[in-house]
Design a protein around this motif. Structure first.
Motif, PDB file in Angstrom:
ATOM      1  N   PHE A 117       0.819  -1.197   0.000  1.00 21.37           N
ATOM      2  CA  PHE A 117       0.000   0.000   0.000  1.00 21.37           C
ATOM      3  C   PHE A 117       0.861   1.258   0.000  1.00 21.37           C
ATOM      4  N   HIS A 118       0.334   2.303  -0.613  1.00 19.18           N
ATOM      5  CA  HIS A 118       1.053   3.568  -0.728  1.00 19.18           C
ATOM      6  C   HIS A 118       1.487   4.100   0.636  1.00 19.18           C
ATOM      7  N   ALA A 119       0.608   4.054   1.625  1.00 25.05           N
ATOM      8  CA  ALA A 119       0.936   4.564   2.956  1.00 25.05           C
ATOM      9  C   ALA A 119       2.067   3.767   3.592  1.00 25.05           C
ATOM     10  N   CYS A 120       2.094   2.456   3.350  1.00 23.44           N
ATOM     11  CA  CYS A 120       3.170   1.626   3.903  1.00 23.44           C
ATOM     12  C   CYS A 120       4.512   1.981   3.279  1.00 23.44           C
ATOM     13  N   LEU A 121       4.513   2.206   1.981  1.00 31.39           N
ATOM     14  CA  LEU A 121       5.757   2.569   1.290  1.00 31.39           C
ATOM     15  C   LEU A 121       6.278   3.921   1.760  1.00 31.39           C
ATOM     16  N   ALA A 137       7.180  -8.670   4.420  1.00 27.79           N
ATOM     17  CA  ALA A 137       8.354  -7.810   4.597  1.00 27.79           C
ATOM     18  C   ALA A 137       7.959  -6.725   5.586  1.00 27.79           C
ATOM     19  N   VAL A 138       8.626  -6.692   6.722  1.00 25.54           N
ATOM     20  CA  VAL A 138       8.317  -5.700   7.748  1.00 25.54           C
ATOM     21  C   VAL A 138       9.577  -4.939   8.117  1.00 25.54           C
ATOM     22  N   ALA A 139       9.384  -3.785   8.762  1.00 28.82           N
ATOM     23  CA  ALA A 139      10.495  -2.959   9.213  1.00 28.82           C
ATOM     24  C   ALA A 139      10.251  -2.561  10.654  1.00 28.82           C
ATOM     25  N   LYS A 140      11.152  -1.738  11.225  1.00 24.25           N
ATOM     26  CA  LYS A 140      10.969  -1.207  12.569  1.00 24.25           C
ATOM     27  C   LYS A 140      10.977   0.304  12.485  1.00 24.25           C
ATOM     28  N   ASP A 141       9.949   0.923  13.083  1.00 21.97           N
ATOM     29  CA  ASP A 141       9.863   2.380  13.012  1.00 21.97           C
ATOM     30  C   ASP A 141      10.663   3.020  14.145  1.00 21.97           C
ATOM     31  N   PHE A 171       6.540  -2.452  11.591  1.00 29.37           N
ATOM     32  CA  PHE A 171       5.872  -1.665  10.552  1.00 29.37           C
ATOM     33  C   PHE A 171       5.788  -2.516   9.289  1.00 29.37           C
ATOM     34  N   THR A 172       4.569  -2.806   8.844  1.00 26.49           N
ATOM     35  CA  THR A 172       4.382  -3.654   7.665  1.00 26.49           C
ATOM     36  C   THR A 172       4.723  -2.884   6.393  1.00 26.49           C
TER      37      THR A 172
END
Length: 339
Positions: A217-221, A250-254, A260-261
């Motif tokens: 999704f755009h918001a995730c990117l 694929a997730v990250a850490k904010d 963060f997905t």
């Protein structure tokens, strides 16, 4: 014998306007959900629901003499009992109403002696738990059994309650097969209504069946680019439904160290081909117009062979770290295998 004169005249409650029955899930209301000649219902389906509820509340049972969308005739399950109801559709407004009835049992106080009830089938269970399942999808059959026994005094076996839950979930959310069939429409809708999102759905050209789906999704990117570290964690998990498959994420850490997905995919299996395809899709969104210069990222994984190959091939030069927990688990398994 009680004689019924069946006609098409509209019956009323003591000369008042017709009242439409509403289905409520409580024993007290069920005791009166079948009450008088002229009582009306939305349709034959609602009338059948009320019949079951009434039978369960009064600890009686009944049999159908006629049962279709236009006319229903029911009698007491005990032979020679005078209890019976005749109901049919009103031609004027399509409501379903009780034309004639005798609600007094001549068979006496011979109530059901069993802890269960013959009318408490999976369809009845589905109607009883439907509203609660809307707000609590994790409502378990074991808990349902206890709640139904407490609230309605009916003991049911696990399979019947489980079947009722499945019926309700399909009614609320649709079937798995129907959901897969709508994936192409969903991808198109995401692109049309959520500008900047990336959705890719692959269909097997030979069988015309679903193969795999990628979604970012755009918001995730934008959130990943602007608020997360250049660390990407990749993993997969099995989907435990009728059609199986795997969910790749694929997730990250904010900045708050929260997960963060970034993107996810649904594939038929966790293998080399699908991981390579997933990494190519991920590279495509990361190298899009939102990032003018492609930069290297550090990837974390569980050392799945497909991931090791895919990251080296699709993201050459990127760092690839491994999850400590999986390293420990693999080490322990190897030690036990050697021992």
């Amino acid at each position: 014998m009680v004689r019924f004169d069946f006609d098409d005249e509209v019956c009323s409650n003591g000369g008042n306007e017709l009242e439409v029955c509403t289905v409520s899930n409580s024993i007290d209301s069920w005791m009166h959900c079948i009450s008088y000649e002229g009582q009306t219902f939305k349709d034959a389906v609602e009338f059948r629901i009320c019949l079951k509820n009434y039978a369960i509340a009064t600890r009686r049972s009944f049999s159908y003499k006629k049962n279709d969308s236009d006319k229903i005739i029911v009698v007491c399950s005990k032979e020679n009992c005078q209890w019976r109801i005749y109901a049919s559709k009103y031609k004027s407004d399509n409501l379903f109403g009780i034309r004639k009835c005798n609600l007094i049992h001549s068979c006496g106080d011979d109530n059901l002696r069993t802890r269960g009830h013959p009318k408490a089938d999976s369809t009845w269970v589905a109607n009883v738990v439907k509203e609660k399942l809307r707000g609590e999808p994790s409502y378990r059959p074991c808990t349902m059994m206890k709640d139904i026994q407490r609230d309605y005094g009916v003991e049911l076996d696990y399979h019947k309650v489980w079947a009722g839950k499945e019926m309700t979930m399909h009614d609320i959310h649709g079937t798995d097969k129907g959901s897969y069939d709508k994936l192409r429409w969903y991808c198109h809708a995401v692109k049309e209504t959520n500008s900047g999102s990336y959705a890719e759905c692959e269909i097997d050209p030979m069988t015309n069946k679903f193969r795999r789906l990628f979604m970012c999704f755009h918001a995730c990117l934008i959130g990943f680019i602007s608020g997360c570290r250049p660390l990407i964690f990749l993993d997969g998990t099995h989907i435990k439904n009728k059609y199986k498959g795997c969910l790749l994420v694929a997730v990250a850490k904010d900045a708050n160290d929260d997960i963060f997905t970034l993107a996810y995919a649904v594939v038929d299996a966790e293998n080399d081909s699908n991981w390579e395809w997933f990494c190519y899709q991920l590279k495509h969104v990361l190298a899009s117009q939102y990032i003018m210069v492609f930069r290297n990222y550090t990837f974390f994984s569980d050392r799945h062979p497909g991931l090791i190959k895919a990251i080296q091939f699709v993201f050459p030069g990127s760092h690839h770290a491994y999850c400590l927990r999986h390293l420990v688990d693999n080490f322990v398994k190897q030690v036990h295998r050697i021992a």
